[in-house]
Design a protein around this motif. Sequence first.
Motif, short mmCIF file in Angstrom:
data_model
loop_
_atom_site.label_atom_id
_atom_site.label_comp_id
_atom_site.label_asym_id
_atom_site.label_seq_id
_atom_site.Cartn_x
_atom_site.Cartn_y
_atom_site.Cartn_z
N ASP A 1 0.84 -1.21 0.00
CA ASP A 1 0.00 0.00 0.00
C ASP A 1 0.87 1.25 0.00
N THR B 1 1.27 4.01 -3.03
CA THR B 1 0.98 5.43 -2.79
C THR B 1 2.16 6.29 -3.23
N ILE C 1 -2.07 13.95 -4.96
CA ILE C 1 -2.77 12.99 -4.11
C ILE C 1 -2.76 13.57 -2.70
N HIS D 1 -4.59 9.00 1.18
CA HIS D 1 -4.90 7.62 0.84
C HIS D 1 -5.55 7.04 2.08
#
Length: 144
Positions: A101, A105, A119, A122
Amino acid sequence: MNVRLPKDEDINIANGEDIARIMRKILLRQNRLHRKREYFWVIGLSNNQDIEYIELIAIGKSNTVNVSPIDVFNLAAAKKCEKIILCHNHPNGNMKPSEADLQLTHRLMQGGELLGIRIIDHIIICEKEDYYSLLDDGFPDELQ
């Protein structure tokens, strides 16, 4: 695949908790068997933090989902969204992000930087009233 915002939700986002609540409602629309798989969504935001779109990018297995950077940024680029939030679920209820993960990211943040798409978080959700926000946890520092 575009996902409808729940009718009782506002499009303006104040924090990760707002996204987690909305995305949990979307996850709970699935039948119990399908919720045993990982789902990965991208939420596109306007400059004033309004949700422009929610898109289901991928459906995986019980502990993994394959995500393509092209799929993540495709709609954001088409709609000229400069900010997105990533969200996926952990069917096992463990909110801690896996190493995969974190690597995903980081990789997506690098791609977003090239495209001018930031971004901003998350978020990991489960069926319970719990979530994990990488931004709230201070990792990675580039989110801030």
